[in-house]
Motif scaffolding. Sequence first.
Motif, PDB file in Angstrom:
ATOM      1  N   PRO A   1     -28.228-115.743  26.627  1.00 41.93           N
ATOM      2  CA  PRO A   1     -27.695-114.476  26.076  1.00 41.93           C
ATOM      3  C   PRO A   1     -27.550-114.220  24.666  1.00 41.93           C
ATOM      4  CG  PRO A   1     -25.964-115.523  26.798  1.00 41.93           C
ATOM      5  CD  PRO A   1     -27.215-116.365  27.331  1.00 41.93           C
ATOM      6  N   PRO A   2     -27.210-113.150  24.091  1.00 42.09           N
ATOM      7  CA  PRO A   2     -27.131-112.941  22.595  1.00 42.09           C
ATOM      8  C   PRO A   2     -25.812-113.628  22.072  1.00 42.09           C
ATOM      9  CG  PRO A   2     -27.518-110.716  23.623  1.00 42.09           C
ATOM     10  CD  PRO A   2     -27.429-111.750  24.815  1.00 42.09           C
ATOM     11  N   SER A   3     -24.904-113.927  22.831  1.00 35.30           N
ATOM     12  CA  SER A   3     -23.666-114.779  22.528  1.00 35.30           C
ATOM     13  C   SER A   3     -23.922-115.973  22.144  1.00 35.30           C
ATOM     14  CB  SER A   3     -22.738-114.565  23.422  1.00 35.30           C
ATOM     15  OG  SER A   3     -22.747-115.074  24.901  1.00 35.30           O
ATOM     16  N   ALA A   4     -25.049-116.760  22.741  1.00 33.10           N
ATOM     17  CA  ALA A   4     -25.484-118.080  22.625  1.00 33.10           C
ATOM     18  C   ALA A   4     -25.767-118.598  21.258  1.00 33.10           C
ATOM     19  CB  ALA A   4     -26.480-118.438  23.496  1.00 33.10           C
ATOM     20  N   SER A   5     -25.850-119.840  20.786  1.00 33.44           N
ATOM     21  CA  SER A   5     -26.007-120.150  19.428  1.00 33.44           C
ATOM     22  C   SER A   5     -27.487-120.475  19.497  1.00 33.44           C
ATOM     23  CB  SER A   5     -25.162-121.625  19.008  1.00 33.44           C
ATOM     24  OG  SER A   5     -25.752-122.086  18.020  1.00 33.44           O
ATOM     25  N   PRO A   6     -28.229-120.350  18.173  1.00 31.30           N
ATOM     26  CA  PRO A   6     -29.689-120.807  18.291  1.00 31.30           C
ATOM     27  C   PRO A   6     -29.816-122.156  18.217  1.00 31.30           C
ATOM     28  CG  PRO A   6     -29.052-118.908  16.307  1.00 31.30           C
ATOM     29  CD  PRO A   6     -27.629-119.256  16.992  1.00 31.30           C
TER      30      PRO A   6
END
Length: 359
Positions: free
Chosen positions: A251-256
């Motif tokens: 999801p968007p909250s995860a780190s690259p």
Amino acid sequence: MNAAILKAFGSPLVVEAMPDPVLGTGEVIVDMVAAPVLSYAGEVFSGERQYLLKLPVVPGAGGIGRVRAFGPDATHLKVGDWVFCDPTIRSRDDVVLPDITLQGLSARGEGGLRLQDYFGNGAYAQQVRLPTENVLRLGEITDAQAGQWCALNTLLVPYSGLLAMNLQAGETILISGATGNFGSSGVAAALAMGAGCVIAPGRNGAVLTELERRFGSRVRTVRLTGDEAADRANMQSAAPGPIDGVLDILPPSASPAAVRAAAMAVRPGGQVVLMGGVGMLGGEALNLPYPWIMRNNVTVRGQWMYTPDVAVRCIKLIRSGLLRLSEFDVTAFALADANAAVAHAAAVNGAFKLTVIRP
């Protein structure tokens, strides 16, 4: 009919009467029986996700229902047929570059917003209008089974990504984001498609243990530490051999860094498919190294949603018994309790958890 309406971002849904949809040529009207509620629906309705969505609107992307009426271009549908309502609506005047809207959820660009003017209202309603090609027959099911068939909405996303990487029977696949709702569905889909082994990394130890319990030795879990190099090494060592493909659905909250750790675990000549939300809200770029991609002949591709044939293929996989809807735990809410359903979907959003509204 009654519907749950989003009148302003940040405001609760309002359940009230509105006109029934009117049938046009090339369209089908469906009586909605069960509509899935996305775990992040509240983030869309609050405006946090900044999705392109014209208000007021009846939200709800896809669902299960029965055919009420259809136009003269439909020759196989019958009134009362159980159908899946595919929310991925495409413009019909450009086969190569169609504009797309996700009914009741978002649009891709200005053309998608124009589609919303007509097909914007979604599934949190007693009736919904769709293009004929977006109404797919399921065969006979019971009213009680309609909620579980809403899992099709979730399954279609990772299933499409696995098809995009041309998953072959016996291959080893890594699902980045395996402990989430879409990722755990990807684990089930990969096994149903014949993957020899699925590597399932994540931070939630309880969900990792549950994946092992459900699927046995073909699933090998990895507890993520946040150390990119160590996590990559652990994923590679957990695999019985080279990792043939990586599907990222974080999801968007995860780190690259988490995406990169998984992607770079793939073997030379392997494939990486990106379907998640990392970077959607800004922040650090993914930064996959050019020399690594080039020298290792790695294919990296994006896959947004799915092509029209994918839903038909997934329905067949479910009907065959290879992909089991019984894996999903369904909690149902009445239309009048739509706001409670949105809150529940956000709070109870782990692996194989499904919240539905029964209009």
